[in-house]
Design an enzyme around this catalytic site. Structure first.
Site, PDB file in Angstrom:
ATOM      1  N   HIS A  64      -7.360  -3.796   4.673  1.00  0.00           N
ATOM      2  CA  HIS A  64      -6.807  -2.429   4.631  1.00  0.00           C
ATOM      3  C   HIS A  64      -7.611  -1.605   3.625  1.00  0.00           C
ATOM      4  CE1 HIS A  64      -4.409   0.552   2.427  1.00  0.00           C
ATOM      5  NE2 HIS A  64      -3.730   0.766   3.519  1.00  0.00           N
ATOM      6  N   ASN A  65      -7.845  -2.181   2.463  1.00  0.00           N
ATOM      7  CA  ASN A  65      -8.578  -1.450   1.432  1.00  0.00           C
ATOM      8  C   ASN A  65     -10.034  -1.217   1.828  1.00  0.00           C
ATOM      9  OD1 ASN A  65      -6.184  -1.645   0.034  1.00  0.00           O
ATOM     10  ND2 ASN A  65      -7.152  -2.082  -1.914  1.00  0.00           N
ATOM     11  N   LYS A 104      -4.258  -7.045   3.355  1.00  0.00           N
ATOM     12  CA  LYS A 104      -4.283  -5.908   2.418  1.00  0.00           C
ATOM     13  C   LYS A 104      -5.712  -5.633   1.947  1.00  0.00           C
ATOM     14  CE  LYS A 104      -3.063  -2.556  -0.256  1.00  0.00           C
ATOM     15  NZ  LYS A 104      -3.748  -2.444  -1.455  1.00  0.00           N
ATOM     16  N   SER A 121       0.825  -1.205   0.000  1.00  0.00           N
ATOM     17  CA  SER A 121       0.000   0.000   0.000  1.00  0.00           C
ATOM     18  C   SER A 121       0.857   1.252   0.000  1.00  0.00           C
ATOM     19  CB  SER A 121      -0.910   0.031   1.229  1.00  0.00           C
ATOM     20  OG  SER A 121      -1.676   1.200   1.196  1.00  0.00           O
ATOM     21  N   GLU A 136      -9.948   1.651   3.922  1.00  0.00           N
ATOM     22  CA  GLU A 136      -9.696   2.787   3.013  1.00  0.00           C
ATOM     23  C   GLU A 136     -11.018   3.270   2.383  1.00  0.00           C
ATOM     24  OE1 GLU A 136      -6.417   2.121   0.122  1.00  0.00           O
ATOM     25  OE2 GLU A 136      -7.891   2.570  -1.430  1.00  0.00           O
TER      26      GLU A 136
HETATM   27  C1  6PG Z   1      -3.182   1.183  -1.730  1.00  0.00           C
HETATM   28  C2  6PG Z   1      -4.452   1.283  -2.508  1.00  0.00           C
HETATM   29  C3  6PG Z   1      -4.295   0.665  -3.846  1.00  0.00           C
HETATM   30  C4  6PG Z   1      -5.322   1.103  -4.853  1.00  0.00           C
HETATM   31  C5  6PG Z   1      -6.694   0.645  -4.536  1.00  0.00           C
HETATM   32  C6  6PG Z   1      -7.755   1.417  -5.235  1.00  0.00           C
HETATM   33  O1  6PG Z   1      -3.274   0.651  -0.636  1.00  0.00           O
HETATM   34  O2  6PG Z   1      -2.134   1.654  -2.193  1.00  0.00           O
HETATM   35  O3  6PG Z   1      -5.484   0.653  -1.833  1.00  0.00           O
HETATM   36  O4  6PG Z   1      -4.216  -0.714  -3.667  1.00  0.00           O
HETATM   37  O5  6PG Z   1      -5.296   2.470  -5.005  1.00  0.00           O
HETATM   38  O6  6PG Z   1      -6.776  -0.693  -4.951  1.00  0.00           O
HETATM   39  O7  6PG Z   1      -8.884   0.679  -5.140  1.00  0.00           O
HETATM   40  P1  6PG Z   1     -10.192   1.010  -5.922  1.00  0.00           P
HETATM   41  O8  6PG Z   1      -9.822   1.199  -7.363  1.00  0.00           O
HETATM   42  O9  6PG Z   1     -11.032  -0.179  -5.698  1.00  0.00           O
HETATM   43  O10 6PG Z   1     -10.715   2.254  -5.311  1.00  0.00           O
END
Ligand code: 6PG
Length: 470
Positions: free
Chosen positions: A185-186, A182, A128, A189
Site C-alpha cells: 500500500h505504501n 500495508k 492507513s 502511495e
Molecule cells: C498511511 C501512511 C503512513 C505514513 C507513511 C509515511 O498509510 O497512513 O502510509 O503509514 O504516513 O509511513 O511514509 P514515509 O515517511 O516513508 O513517506
C-alpha cells in the site's frame, strides 16, 4: 479495580487517536506510555470518555480483561521487540498482541513464531489513514493469528472507515500478510505522490502555471475520474499560506524528500521476488535523488534547463490529466501484481478483491479508481494482472496518447518525469510479444556458457558463438 477491554501501548498521535476512536464506539480502553506528557495529552483530549492511561506497564497489564488484547502503536524496529520483551513476563497464556505499526513483514513473521511458542497470540496489522484516519476511521490490514483476529474483529469493524456501509477492514491472510499488504500500500502511495509531484512540475515548469492556477487544476481534476484523497490533499496544499512570510507554504518547503522506509522495502521485496514495480522504484529513487541538493545546484548551473512554453496550454493540460490517470492505474496494477506474486510465494492466500475493497476508504491511497479495480477483481478473483481486465484496457487505450505526449514534452524540456516515463516503458515492455531478451541470453551464453533455451525445441543449449566468422 476497573477492568478494561482493550489496551494501547504507545500514545503518540496515532495510538492516542485510535484509542479515542475505540472509546467513541463505547469500548472501555486504556493506554500505556513511558512519557508522562503523552498521558497528560490523552487525559486532556479524552475528557469526554474519562480516558486515563498508565505509566507503569505492570499496572496497565493488570488492568486489562482476560484474555488481554493489547495493541502496539510504537515506531517500527527494535522498539517493538523491546516492548514485547517487557510485556512477556507480565502476560498470561492466551493473551493477544496486535502490532499496528509499519513493521517490516519479516520481523512480524519472526515475532509471530516466537510469541506462539510462548503461548501468546500475535498478529501484525497495517493501519492507513494518518492521524485523521486513526481518529475517525482508518483502513486496516490485519493478518496472522486467526484467534486473535476473531477476538478483535468486531472492534476493528466498528472503528474502521466505511464505504457504502461496509467496513474497510478484513482478515488479510496468514503469517505476516497484513504488514506485507500495508507495505505494498505504501509503495503505491509513494508512486502516486511522485506522479502528483511530476504533474505539478509539468504544470509549473513546462506550462508556466502559477501555483494558484495549479491549485485550480488539481481541484478540478479531483471532481472527475482522478478523485482521490491524495489529489484532494495536494489541491489543499497549493492553497495554504505561510503565516511567517505570507508566501505560499509549498514554496517555502525544501525540495528534499524524506522517507521512513516502507517504499524502499517494497522495491527490495519486488527485486527479491523478481516481480518488477518500476513506477514505485522510480518514486523511491526520485526521493533519494532529491536529497543531493548541492550536486543538483551545481549541475543545474552547468546544464541549465531550457524551457519552451507551448502555446496550446489547455490541450496539454487535458493530456496531462490522461497521463496521470494512466499512471495511477499502472501504480495500483504494479502493487497488486506484487501482491499476487507474494501470495503465491509466501502462501498468503490473498484475496485481491478484498484488498481493493478495503482500500476504497480510510487509507491514503483511496480513490474513485479503486471502485473499478475492485470490480475487476470481483469479476475475476485470480486475475494475474490488472491490465488483463477488459474495462481497465479501455481506460488505458483512452489515455495512453496523453501519457506519451506529456513524456515527450517533459523530455524535450529537460523536466524529470521518472515515474511517468517508467510507467510507459513498463506498459510497452509488457505489451511486447517478442522482446530483445533473446540477445541477452545469447550474450550470456557467449561469454559465460550460461546456456539458452530455443524457440523451436525444449531443453537447454550452448553455442560456440566465438567461432562465428563474419
Ligand atoms: C498511511 C501512511 C503512513 C505514513 C507513511 C509515511 O498509510 O497512513 O502510509 O503509514 O504516513 O509511513 O511514509 P514515509 O515517511 O516513508 O513517506
Amino acid at each position: 479495580m476497573k477492568k478494561y477491554a482493550l489496551g494501547m501501548i504507545g500514545l503518540g498521535t496515532m495510538g492516542r487517536n485510535l484509542l479515542l476512536n475505540m472509546a467513541d464506539h463505547n469500548y472501555a480502553v486504556t493506554g500505556y506510555d513511558k512519557d508522562p506528557k503523552m498521558l497528560n495529552i490523552l487525559e486532556e483530549v479524552g475528557q469526554k470518555h474519562n480516558l486515563k492511561g498508565f505509566s507503569e506497564l505492570k499496572d496497565f497489564v493488570q488492568s486489562l480483561e482476560l484474555p488481554r488484547r493489547i495493541v502496539l502503536l510504537v515506531p517500527a524496529g527494535a522498539i517493538v521487540d523491546n516492548v514485547i520483551k517487557e510485556l512477556e513476563p507480565l502476560l498470561d497464556k492466551g493473551d493477544m498482541i496486535i502490532d499496528s505499526g509499519n513493521s517490516h513483514f519479516t520481523d512480524t513473521s519472526r515475532r509471530a513464531i516466537e510469541l506462539s511458542v510462548l503461548g501468546f497470540h500475535f498478529f501484525g496489522m497495517g493501519i492507513s489513514g494518518g492521524e485523521e484516519g486513526a481518529r475517525f476511521g482508518p483502513s486496516m490490514m490485519p493478518g496472522g493469528d486467526k484467534t486473535a483476529y476473531k477476538a478483535m474483529k468486531q472492534v476493528l469493524e466498528d472503528i474502521s472507515a466505511k464505504v457504502n456501509g461496509e467496513p474497510c477492514v478484513t482478515y488479510i491472510g496468514p503469517g505476516a500478510s497484513g504488514h506485507f499488504v500495508k507495505m505494498v500500500h505504501n509503495g503505491i502511495e509513494y508512486a502516486m505522490m511522485q506522479l502528483l509531484a511530476e504533474t505539478y512540475d509539468v504544470l509549473k515548469t513546462g506550462l508556466g502555471y502559477k501555483t494558484e492556477e495549479i491549485q485550480l487544476v488539481f481541484a478540478k481534476w479531483n471532481k472527475g475520474r482522478l478523485k482521490s484523497f491524495l489529489m484532494e490533499v495536494t489541491a489543499a496544499i497549493f492553497a495554504f499560506i505561510d503565516d511567517k512570510t505570507g508566501n505560499l507554504m509549498v514554496d517555502m518547503v525544501k525540495d528534499e524528500a524524506k522517507s521512513k522506509g516502507t517504499g524502499k522495502w517494497t522495491s527490495q521485496v519486488s527485486m527479491d521476488l523478481q516481480l518488477p514495480i518500476p513506477t514505485i522504484n522510480e518514486a523511491v529513487t526520485s526521493r533519494d535523488l532529491s536529497k543531493f541538493k548541492q550536486l543538483r545546484v551545481a549541475l543545474s548551473a552547468a546544464f541549465p534547463q531550457e524551457i519552451t512554453l507551448p502555446e496550446n496550454l489547455q490541450e496539454i493540460e487535458a493530456r496531462l490529466e490522461e497521463a496521470l490517470y494512466f499512471a495511477m492505474i499502472s501504480s495500483y496494477a504494479q502493487g497488486l501484481h506484487l501482491l499476487w506474486q507474494a501470495s503465491n510465494t509466501y502462501n498468503y492466500e490473498l484475496n485481491l478483491h478484498e484488498i481493493a475493497k478495503i482500500w476504497r476508504g480510510g487509507c491514503i491511497i483511496r480513490a474513485e479508481l479503486l471502485e473499478d479495480i475492485y470490480q475487476a477483481y470481483i469479476d475475476k478473483p485470480d486475475l494475474e494482472h490488472l491490465f488483463l481486465d477488459a474495462s481497465i484496457q479501455i481506460k488505458l487505450k483512452e489515455t495512453i496518447s496523453g501519457l506519451k505526449k506529456i513524456i515527450n514534452i517533459a523530455m524535450d524540456n529537460g523536466i524529470p518525469v521518472a515515474a511517468f516515463a517508467s510507467t510507459l516503458t513498463y506498459f510497452d515492455t509488457l505489451r511486447t510479444k517478442r522482446l530483445p531478451s533473446n540477445l541477452i541470453q545469447a550474450q550470456r551464453d557467449f561469454f559465460g556458457a550460461h546456456t539458452f533455451e530455443r524457440t523451436d525445441e525444449e531443453g537447454v543449449f550452448h553455442a560456440l558463438w566465438n567461432q562465428t566468422t563474419l
